[in-house]
Design a protein around this motif. Structure first.
Motif, PDB file in Angstrom:
ATOM      1  N   LEU A   1      -7.572  -0.096   7.547  1.00  0.00           N
ATOM      2  CA  LEU A   1      -7.865   0.511   6.247  1.00  0.00           C
ATOM      3  C   LEU A   1      -7.891   2.030   6.326  1.00  0.00           C
ATOM      4  O   LEU A   1      -7.898   2.714   5.314  1.00  0.00           O
ATOM      5  CB  LEU A   1      -9.221   0.031   5.711  1.00  0.00           C
ATOM      6  CG  LEU A   1      -9.383  -1.453   5.394  1.00  0.00           C
ATOM      7  CD1 LEU A   1     -10.794  -1.728   4.882  1.00  0.00           C
ATOM      8  CD2 LEU A   1      -8.352  -1.898   4.372  1.00  0.00           C
TER       9      LEU A   1
ATOM     10  N   LEU B   1     -12.518  -7.013   1.208  1.00  0.00           N
ATOM     11  CA  LEU B   1     -11.801  -5.730   1.198  1.00  0.00           C
ATOM     12  C   LEU B   1     -10.358  -5.870   1.663  1.00  0.00           C
ATOM     13  O   LEU B   1      -9.454  -5.213   1.149  1.00  0.00           O
ATOM     14  CB  LEU B   1     -12.490  -4.764   2.174  1.00  0.00           C
ATOM     15  CG  LEU B   1     -13.701  -3.976   1.710  1.00  0.00           C
ATOM     16  CD1 LEU B   1     -14.346  -3.311   2.903  1.00  0.00           C
ATOM     17  CD2 LEU B   1     -13.270  -2.944   0.693  1.00  0.00           C
ATOM     18  N   PHE B   2     -10.160  -6.754   2.632  1.00  0.00           N
ATOM     19  CA  PHE B   2      -8.840  -6.834   3.252  1.00  0.00           C
ATOM     20  C   PHE B   2      -7.829  -7.528   2.358  1.00  0.00           C
ATOM     21  O   PHE B   2      -6.650  -7.558   2.642  1.00  0.00           O
ATOM     22  CB  PHE B   2      -8.938  -7.543   4.606  1.00  0.00           C
ATOM     23  CG  PHE B   2     -10.008  -6.965   5.489  1.00  0.00           C
ATOM     24  CD1 PHE B   2     -10.152  -5.589   5.604  1.00  0.00           C
ATOM     25  CD2 PHE B   2     -10.883  -7.781   6.168  1.00  0.00           C
ATOM     26  CE1 PHE B   2     -11.146  -5.046   6.408  1.00  0.00           C
ATOM     27  CE2 PHE B   2     -11.880  -7.246   6.973  1.00  0.00           C
ATOM     28  CZ  PHE B   2     -12.017  -5.881   7.091  1.00  0.00           C
TER      29      PHE B   2
ATOM     30  N   SER C   1      -8.588  -2.421  -7.379  1.00  0.00           N
ATOM     31  CA  SER C   1      -7.496  -1.623  -6.828  1.00  0.00           C
ATOM     32  C   SER C   1      -7.116  -0.509  -7.791  1.00  0.00           C
ATOM     33  O   SER C   1      -6.870   0.623  -7.384  1.00  0.00           O
ATOM     34  CB  SER C   1      -6.264  -2.500  -6.579  1.00  0.00           C
ATOM     35  OG  SER C   1      -6.580  -3.543  -5.705  1.00  0.00           O
TER      36      SER C   1
ATOM     37  N   ILE D   1     -15.002   4.023   3.212  1.00  0.00           N
ATOM     38  CA  ILE D   1     -15.184   2.570   3.111  1.00  0.00           C
ATOM     39  C   ILE D   1     -16.211   2.107   4.123  1.00  0.00           C
ATOM     40  O   ILE D   1     -16.174   2.505   5.290  1.00  0.00           O
ATOM     41  CB  ILE D   1     -13.847   1.839   3.375  1.00  0.00           C
ATOM     42  CG1 ILE D   1     -12.828   2.193   2.290  1.00  0.00           C
ATOM     43  CG2 ILE D   1     -14.057   0.327   3.428  1.00  0.00           C
ATOM     44  CD1 ILE D   1     -11.472   1.553   2.482  1.00  0.00           C
TER      45      ILE D   1
ATOM     46  N   ASP E   1      -8.973  -5.246  11.269  1.00  0.00           N
ATOM     47  CA  ASP E   1      -8.646  -5.070   9.856  1.00  0.00           C
ATOM     48  C   ASP E   1      -9.269  -3.799   9.292  1.00  0.00           C
ATOM     49  O   ASP E   1      -8.649  -3.083   8.503  1.00  0.00           O
ATOM     50  CB  ASP E   1      -9.130  -6.272   9.044  1.00  0.00           C
ATOM     51  CG  ASP E   1      -8.216  -7.474   9.196  1.00  0.00           C
ATOM     52  OD1 ASP E   1      -7.016  -7.269   9.455  1.00  0.00           O
ATOM     53  OD2 ASP E   1      -8.697  -8.611   9.061  1.00  0.00           O
ATOM     54  N   ALA E   2     -10.498  -3.545   9.703  1.00  0.00           N
ATOM     55  CA  ALA E   2     -11.171  -2.341   9.223  1.00  0.00           C
ATOM     56  C   ALA E   2     -10.395  -1.100   9.664  1.00  0.00           C
ATOM     57  O   ALA E   2     -10.214  -0.152   8.885  1.00  0.00           O
ATOM     58  CB  ALA E   2     -12.610  -2.287   9.739  1.00  0.00           C
TER      59      ALA E   2
ATOM     60  N   VAL F   1     -13.674   5.133   7.583  1.00  0.00           N
ATOM     61  CA  VAL F   1     -14.081   3.728   7.476  1.00  0.00           C
ATOM     62  C   VAL F   1     -15.209   3.501   8.476  1.00  0.00           C
ATOM     63  O   VAL F   1     -15.103   3.929   9.627  1.00  0.00           O
ATOM     64  CB  VAL F   1     -12.916   2.768   7.783  1.00  0.00           C
ATOM     65  CG1 VAL F   1     -13.387   1.319   7.723  1.00  0.00           C
ATOM     66  CG2 VAL F   1     -11.762   2.994   6.820  1.00  0.00           C
TER      67      VAL F   1
ATOM     68  N   ARG G   1      -4.859   4.631   2.224  1.00  0.00           N
ATOM     69  CA  ARG G   1      -5.831   4.419   3.285  1.00  0.00           C
ATOM     70  C   ARG G   1      -6.947   5.450   3.176  1.00  0.00           C
ATOM     71  O   ARG G   1      -6.777   6.499   2.588  1.00  0.00           O
ATOM     72  CB  ARG G   1      -5.149   4.535   4.635  1.00  0.00           C
ATOM     73  CG  ARG G   1      -4.111   3.447   4.795  1.00  0.00           C
ATOM     74  CD  ARG G   1      -3.630   3.390   6.210  1.00  0.00           C
ATOM     75  NE  ARG G   1      -2.675   2.302   6.349  1.00  0.00           N
ATOM     76  CZ  ARG G   1      -2.238   1.876   7.522  1.00  0.00           C
ATOM     77  NH1 ARG G   1      -2.654   2.460   8.626  1.00  0.00           N
ATOM     78  NH2 ARG G   1      -1.387   0.887   7.590  1.00  0.00           N
TER      79      ARG G   1
ATOM     80  N   LEU H   1      -4.861  -1.737  -1.247  1.00  0.00           N
ATOM     81  CA  LEU H   1      -5.420  -0.400  -1.404  1.00  0.00           C
ATOM     82  C   LEU H   1      -4.327   0.583  -1.789  1.00  0.00           C
ATOM     83  O   LEU H   1      -3.226   0.530  -1.249  1.00  0.00           O
ATOM     84  CB  LEU H   1      -6.052   0.064  -0.094  1.00  0.00           C
ATOM     85  CG  LEU H   1      -7.319  -0.635   0.358  1.00  0.00           C
ATOM     86  CD1 LEU H   1      -7.876   0.076   1.584  1.00  0.00           C
ATOM     87  CD2 LEU H   1      -8.351  -0.667  -0.737  1.00  0.00           C
TER      88      LEU H   1
ATOM     89  N   GLU I   1       0.831  -1.176   0.000  1.00  0.00           N
ATOM     90  CA  GLU I   1       0.000   0.000   0.000  1.00  0.00           C
ATOM     91  C   GLU I   1       0.877   1.241   0.000  1.00  0.00           C
ATOM     92  O   GLU I   1       1.851   1.328   0.741  1.00  0.00           O
ATOM     93  CB  GLU I   1      -0.890  -0.013   1.230  1.00  0.00           C
ATOM     94  CG  GLU I   1      -1.745  -1.256   1.233  1.00  0.00           C
ATOM     95  CD  GLU I   1      -2.578  -1.357   2.479  1.00  0.00           C
ATOM     96  OE1 GLU I   1      -2.550  -0.402   3.264  1.00  0.00           O
ATOM     97  OE2 GLU I   1      -3.236  -2.375   2.629  1.00  0.00           O
TER      98      GLU I   1
END
Length: 787
Positions: free
Chosen positions: A614, A572-573, A555, A452, A610-611, A584, A580, A577, A220
């Motif tokens: 992001l 999503l994970f 992506s 997100i 995980d969220a 979220v 970021r 990405l 990322e």
DNA sequence: AGCACGCCGACT
DNA sequence: GTCGGCGTGCTC
């Protein structure tokens, strides 16, 4: 040719036991032809006649005389012992590893062999049709020596100018049709024509044109230059010392992706410097690609080995891994068996990923296999994750593994928890799109950054929850969500099988508003589009992302700034990405909690972590919004306070209290068949056999009389009894799969060997007594998904 | 698991 | 007759 079977001084073993790649738990005995004697060793792969076909099997024992169990009808002989390919002599390590898998996961050994063998392209049997040749059409000059069967066949074929399918040809005829057919082919009267073989499932051919991963995105953008954590330096020295000492060690590494990647590359390079090799295992193909790219960027060439490669490439990768030039192998769970010698480092990246568990018959867990290999081969094992599994934390607590946590608290977003109870229940879609959530999206849009929305995976089963307080009715014994059956208006626990009428009131707040879960999140995409008509909304879930190529396309869209709002599931994970997100949101954090699985809280927590990853760091304006009706749930509290230890401690306590893994070993038994009553009967019978087994193991039944089950309440208590405990049977959550009814049984035991032993013994008995019914009895040791 | 073999029903 | 489907039993 010297062909002198002179009487050898010492007699060579003339019989071998062979295991075969079939769903058979036995081995079979064969005679070793004189010319092969002395060349057969344990671990030798041999070709043997089995029924009507020849199979490649593995020699597991040598005998001088036929074993007592051998059939009287006489034994068949080995055909050959793979003189064409040396590859098919398994190393002792391969033999032992496959045996370990067979025992650990109660799988037939013969089916575990293919795990350690090079991948082979299984030739799809073509549809064959037989027809007369020109010579056959003409009246044959001589019919001498033709048997009656051959003549009959010839006459039949003459009536069919287009030939006859193999299946029909062999039908009406008695046995003897096949030899006759072969004889006719040999005479040149009949020919065999293979028709468009069954369409071979070709796995994404061209997506993998690039075998070198350098062209793939590395990571990322937001985490391009990870600041190497200061503590990690000493950690690295420790790894290096271990590798140099040629010793086994197990480490748990917790940290963000960038940190883990940094540690991985450093540890791998240290291992290579010591002349040892590296194996990296990860859950999904995209991540394997990404890791290969990571190494490429560090100037290291890695060999990719995963199931999405076309078989030919997979085969090439397998041999490459075995060769001297390959030093780093990266792959999905199958790579845990990669033929790498001088192994120094085994790294499991994303060790809590459920896809490391194979759901087909050798139901191994790649993390366990990795662990076992490291142990056997004196390598360093590293289990890495942003949120390690409870299993691994338990190993740390038991002193079996050392934990290293490298976290940078400043990397996280600002976290805000919204209590949905405050919004009542009647606003339907409005419930999930709270003003705070809408404001967050609006703000992100204004800042021209991504927003997100992460939707927890919905349960497969229908589950009730209280619209007022958010709790769901659970089984008193098993503490998992009860599954709701609208038709009978009942709820049932699919662990232990108890059912009862739908409760009228919420068990906690006495509210009358018990309703099925998940109604609100269904229409969220629609609601978002309506609310933000100008925004470009993308979806990322199992339906929109079918193949790794799709993920890359999404992506790229995000990369190009073509999307404003992305709504997605766990999928999503998996994406890389480009950056970021400023905002979220988790509109309904509880949805994942209501899955009837004792691991649901752990999964929910991992999803939330995980969220959070992001989102941009708080300093850069990153926000995470979590909506819940259970703001006091330990997963929510731990996330909001950044106190992971608290989550782990509470969850461990829960598991211990209810005797779930990692504090017990769990085995799931599946009984399936086409006739529901037969399936149910067999499932009950299995339970009875298991209980008999349990009691007899103790010498005498526990308190006489009711003897069928221990009182339900005792299940929750960590009893002093070390006996396996049996739950069920109950209809499986997915009651029907491919036209088969499924019931399941759960076996809890202190040690998995105890459980598997009992299960295997009873299954043997079960199969003996219930021959018919097309019943199948499956065993899943340490199941990873219960729903 | 895979295969043969037998039985059934559809299609021609 | 041909052809596919499915249940059953067996494999040294």
């Amino acid at each position: 040719m010297r062909d002198q079977p002179v009487q050898a001084a010492a007699p060579l073993p003339g019989y071998v036991d062979v295991v075969l790649p079939r769903r058979l738990h036995r081995s079979f005995t064969y005679v070793v032809p004189a010319e092969l004697r002395g060349r057969i060793v344990i671990g030798q792969s041999v070709l043997v006649p089995f029924g009507t076909q020849d199979l490649q099997g593995l020699v597991i024992a040598l005998h001088h005389r036929p074993p007592s169990g051998a059939p009287e009808a006489g034994l068949k002989s080995l055909r050959s012992c793979g003189e064409t390919s040396r590859d098919h002599v398994l190393t002792p390590a391969q033999v032992e590893l496959s045996r370990w898998v067979a025992e650990r996961y109660a799988a037939p050994w013969g089916q575990c062999i293919k795990l350690v063998l090079p991948p082979v392209d299984q030739p799809r049997r073509p549809h064959t049709r037989y027809l007369l040749t020109a010579q056959g059409l003409a009246e044959p000059s001589s019919r001498d020596g033709m048997g009656e069967a051959e003549l009959r066949l010839l006459a039949r074929l003459r009536r069919r100018p287009n030939g006859i399918m193999e299946s029909t040809l062999l039908r009406g005829e008695k046995s003897g049709a096949m030899p006759a057919l072969r004889a006719l082919i040999k005479r040149g009267l009949v020919e065999q024509r293979d028709e468009a073989a069954a369409p071979k499932r070709t796995r994404r051919g061209k997506a993998h044109a690039l075998t070198t991963a350098s062209a793939l995105p590395i990571g990322e953008a937001g985490e391009a230059s990870p600041p190497p954590p200061a503590e990690a330096q000493s950690w690295l020295m420790m790894i290096d010392k271990q590798v140099a000492a040629d010793g086994y060690a197990a480490l748990l590494l917790e940290g963000e992706r960038a940190t883990r990647h940094w540690c991985l590359v450093q540890a791998a390079q240290a291992t290579l410097r010591r002349g040892r090799r590296v194996l990296v295992i990860t859950g999904d193909v995209e991540n394997a690609d990404r890791l290969a790219g990571l190494f490429a960027a560090a100037g290291e060439q890695a060999t990719l080995l995963h199931s999405s490669l076309p078989v030919k490439e997979r085969e090439a990768a397998w041999y490459e891994a075995r060769g001297a030039s390959s030093t780093i192998v990266i792959g999905t769970r199958m790579a845990a068996f990669a033929p790498i010698d001088r192994l120094g480092l085994v790294w499991v990246e994303g060790e809590d990923d459920t896809s490391l568990k194979e759901e087909q018959v050798p139901r191994y867990h790649a993390r366990e296999v990795a662990h076992e290999r490291a142990r056997r081969e004196n390598a360093v094992l590293v289990l890495a994750s942003n949120h390690p599994s409870l299993e691994s934390w338990a190993a740390v607590q038991q002193g079996l593994m050392m934990a290293c946590v490298y976290r940078n608290p400043t990397q996280g977003p600002k976290i805000q928890v919204i209590d949905l109870k405050a919004y009542g229940r009647d606003s339907s879609a409005g419930t999930v799109l709270t003003p705070d959530l809408c404001e967050g999206i609006r703000d992100a849009l204004q800042r021209r950054s991504l927003a997100i929305l992460f939707l927890n995976r919905k349960g497969f089963a229908s589950v009730l929850h209280c619209a007022d307080c958010g709790v769901n009715p659970q089984c008193d014994v098993c503490s998992v969500a009860l599954t709701f059956f609208r038709r009978s208006n009942q709820v049932r626990c699919h662990y232990c099988g108890r059912s009862k009428p739908v409760p009228e009131q919420c068990p906690r707040c006495q509210s009358l508003k018990l309703e099925p879960v998940g109604a609100g999140t269904e229409r969220i995409e629609e609601a978002v589009r309506r609310m933000f008509p100008m925004a470009r909304v993308g979806r990322v879930d199992g339906e929109t992302i079918r193949r790794p190529g799709d993920a890359r396309a999404v992506s790229r869209l995000m990369d190009a700034g073509e999307l404003d709002i992305v709504i997605g599931t766990q999928m999503l994970f998996r994406l890389a990405l480009p950056a970021r997100a400023a905002f979220v949101a988790v509109p309904d954090a509880d949805a994942g909690l209501h899955v009837p699985d004792f691991r649901s809280a752990e999964r929910m927590y991992h999803g939330l972590v995980d969220a959070a990853a992001l989102a941009l760091p708080a300093a850069a304006g990153g926000r995470l919004l979590v909506q819940t009706r259970l703001p006091d749930h330990h997963a929510i509290l731990a996330l909001a306070s950044g106190n992971e230890e608290m989550f782990v401690a509470q969850e461990q306590a829960f598991r211990q209290l209810l005797q779930y893994p990692p504090w017990t070993s769990l085995i799931r038994l599946d009984v399936s068949g086409t006739a529901e009553p037969a399936v149910a009967r067999a499932a009950h019978r299995w339970v009875a056999l298991l209980r008999g087994q349990v009691f007899s193991a103790q010498g005498a039944p526990l308190s006489g009389g009711h003897g069928v089950s221990r009182p339900g309440g005792s299940a929750g208590v960590a009893g002093e009894s070390r006996q396996p405990f049996i739950l069920g049977p109950s209809p499986a959550p997915h009651a029907m799969v491919r036209n088969r009814y499924c019931w399941q049984i759960l076996v809890k035991s202190d040690a998995s060997e105890v459980g598997t032993a009992a299960v295997l013994r009873t299954r043997e008995e079960l199969e003996r007594e219930s021959r018919r019914g097309g019943l199948r009895f499956d065993i899943d040791v340490d199941p990873v998904s219960m729903a």
